[in-house]
Motif scaffolding. Structure first.
Motif, short mmCIF file in Angstrom:
data_model
loop_
_atom_site.label_atom_id
_atom_site.label_comp_id
_atom_site.label_asym_id
_atom_site.label_seq_id
_atom_site.Cartn_x
_atom_site.Cartn_y
_atom_site.Cartn_z
N VAL A 137 0.86 -1.19 0.00
CA VAL A 137 0.00 0.00 0.00
C VAL A 137 0.89 1.24 0.00
O VAL A 137 1.66 1.46 0.94
CB VAL A 137 -0.94 0.02 1.22
CG1 VAL A 137 -1.80 1.27 1.21
CG2 VAL A 137 -1.80 -1.24 1.23
N VAL A 138 0.80 2.03 -1.07
CA VAL A 138 1.70 3.17 -1.24
C VAL A 138 0.91 4.41 -1.63
O VAL A 138 -0.22 4.32 -2.14
CB VAL A 138 2.77 2.88 -2.31
CG1 VAL A 138 3.66 1.71 -1.90
CG2 VAL A 138 2.13 2.60 -3.67
N ASP A 139 1.50 5.56 -1.39
CA ASP A 139 0.91 6.83 -1.81
C ASP A 139 1.53 7.27 -3.13
O ASP A 139 2.76 7.26 -3.28
CB ASP A 139 1.15 7.91 -0.75
CG ASP A 139 0.37 7.65 0.52
OD1 ASP A 139 -0.76 7.13 0.42
OD2 ASP A 139 0.88 7.98 1.61
N ILE A 140 0.67 7.64 -4.07
CA ILE A 140 1.11 8.23 -5.33
C ILE A 140 0.42 9.58 -5.44
O ILE A 140 -0.76 9.66 -5.79
CB ILE A 140 0.76 7.34 -6.54
CG1 ILE A 140 1.32 5.92 -6.37
CG2 ILE A 140 1.28 7.96 -7.83
CD1 ILE A 140 0.97 4.97 -7.50
N GLY A 141 1.15 10.63 -5.10
CA GLY A 141 0.54 11.95 -5.07
C GLY A 141 -0.63 11.97 -4.10
O GLY A 141 -0.50 11.59 -2.94
N LYS A 142 -1.81 12.39 -4.58
CA LYS A 142 -3.01 12.46 -3.74
C LYS A 142 -3.76 11.13 -3.70
O LYS A 142 -4.82 11.04 -3.08
CB LYS A 142 -3.93 13.56 -4.27
CG LYS A 142 -3.33 14.96 -4.19
CD LYS A 142 -4.27 15.99 -4.79
CE LYS A 142 -3.66 17.39 -4.75
NZ LYS A 142 -4.56 18.40 -5.37
N TYR A 143 -3.22 10.12 -4.35
CA TYR A 143 -3.88 8.82 -4.43
C TYR A 143 -3.18 7.81 -3.50
O TYR A 143 -2.01 7.96 -3.16
CB TYR A 143 -3.82 8.26 -5.85
CG TYR A 143 -4.65 9.02 -6.86
CD1 TYR A 143 -5.86 8.51 -7.32
CD2 TYR A 143 -4.21 10.23 -7.38
CE1 TYR A 143 -6.61 9.19 -8.27
CE2 TYR A 143 -4.96 10.93 -8.32
CZ TYR A 143 -6.16 10.40 -8.75
OH TYR A 143 -6.90 11.08 -9.68
N THR A 144 -3.92 6.77 -3.15
CA THR A 144 -3.35 5.62 -2.45
C THR A 144 -3.56 4.39 -3.34
O THR A 144 -4.66 4.16 -3.85
CB THR A 144 -4.04 5.38 -1.09
OG1 THR A 144 -3.85 6.54 -0.27
CG2 THR A 144 -3.45 4.17 -0.39
N TYR A 154 -8.87 7.64 -4.33
CA TYR A 154 -8.76 9.10 -4.31
C TYR A 154 -9.85 9.63 -3.40
O TYR A 154 -11.04 9.44 -3.66
CB TYR A 154 -8.91 9.68 -5.71
CG TYR A 154 -8.90 11.19 -5.73
CD1 TYR A 154 -7.73 11.91 -5.51
CD2 TYR A 154 -10.09 11.90 -5.94
CE1 TYR A 154 -7.73 13.28 -5.51
CE2 TYR A 154 -10.10 13.28 -5.95
CZ TYR A 154 -8.91 13.97 -5.73
OH TYR A 154 -8.92 15.35 -5.72
N GLN A 155 -9.42 10.27 -2.30
CA GLN A 155 -10.35 10.73 -1.27
C GLN A 155 -11.20 9.55 -0.81
O GLN A 155 -10.68 8.58 -0.31
CB GLN A 155 -11.16 11.92 -1.79
CG GLN A 155 -10.27 13.14 -2.07
CD GLN A 155 -11.04 14.34 -2.58
OE1 GLN A 155 -12.23 14.29 -2.88
NE2 GLN A 155 -10.35 15.47 -2.67
N SER A 156 -12.49 9.58 -1.01
CA SER A 156 -13.33 8.47 -0.53
C SER A 156 -13.75 7.53 -1.66
O SER A 156 -14.55 6.62 -1.45
CB SER A 156 -14.60 9.03 0.15
OG SER A 156 -15.35 9.81 -0.77
N VAL A 157 -13.18 7.74 -2.85
CA VAL A 157 -13.58 6.94 -4.01
C VAL A 157 -12.51 5.88 -4.30
O VAL A 157 -11.33 6.20 -4.45
CB VAL A 157 -13.77 7.83 -5.26
CG1 VAL A 157 -14.15 6.98 -6.47
CG2 VAL A 157 -14.84 8.88 -4.99
#
Length: 232
Positions: A137-144, A154-157
């Motif tokens: 599980v990694v962060d890519i910019g504002k995404y997980t 992205y956020q809650s989606v």
């Protein structure tokens, strides 16, 4: 400081061995070169290489026997057979002995280097997954991005990526901020670099760009004639 990948090269043709050794060292690899089967196993035991490039027709002990002996104690270090023996049963014997790949002589040096990089990357991913199941599980910019399950959040989606989309994104992320050669990319995902695989890669890159539309800082750049780079 990043540690150089260590390659054990087992090749009894001295001139060819020196050419391969020099080519790999100029690409940032540390190379131990030996010329027969007995020396090969001793070098493997002492050096613990990250990958083994192993000729088949060797003095003393042949490459298949060396590979079988190594596999009794080590199932994971990649072994790439490099040989002039090209009959189908020879290739099959190589895989049965524990080889991960089989490159026939004569060969293109760039192809050898690409295949080595592919095997090292695959082995690194396997080791990471085995050592820590949560490391996917990694962060890519504002995404997980959940590599194991193929979720992009992205956020809650949450978006479920297809298997191939996830494979492509995983390789881009593992090589983020580095220009990845198209041929290397294709071999990792599709196992070949033919025209249809190349066109498929372009399609999946386009889809991934759309998935990351909410964060303009994330870019997948196409360097025409060479490959792709994920900037994040």
């Amino acid at each position: 400081m990043k540690q150089e990948p260590k390659i054990l090269l087992v090749e009894d043709e001295i001139t060819l061995g020196l050419i391969i050794k020099d080519s790999l060292e100029t690409r940032g690899f540390k190379v131990i070169h030996v010329t027969d089967g007995n020396l090969a196993y001793a070098a493997y035991t002492n050096e613990k290489p990250n990958l083994i490039v192993l000729d088949v027709m060797l003095p003393a002990v042949n490459g298949f026997t060396v590979a079988e002996k190594i596999r009794l104690e080590n199932k994971h270090t990649p072994i790439l057979f490099l040989t002039a023996r090209t009959m189908p049963h020879d290739v099959l014997n190589g895989y049965m002995a524990g080889g991960n790949d089989y490159l026939k002589k004569p060969f293109d040096m760039e192809e050898l280097i690409v295949r080595i990089k592919v095997l090292l990357n695959q082995n690194r991913l396997l080791e990471n997954e085995q050592s820590d199941k949560n490391s996917g599980v990694v962060d890519i910019g504002k995404y997980t991005y959940d590599m194991m399950r193929g979720f992009l959040v992205y956020q809650s989606v949450t978006k479920q990526l297809t298997g191939r989309e996830s494979e492509v994104l995983k390789i881009l992320f593992q090589n983020r901020n580095r220009l990845l050669a198209r041929k290397e990319f294709l071999l990792q995902v599709w196992g070949d670099d033919d025209f249809f695989s190349s066109r498929s890669l372009d399609v999946f890159i386009t889809k991934l760009r759309r998935h990351f539309k909410h964060d303009p800082a994330i870019q997948i750049i196409n360097h025409r004639g060479f490959g792709y780079k994920l900037i994040c």
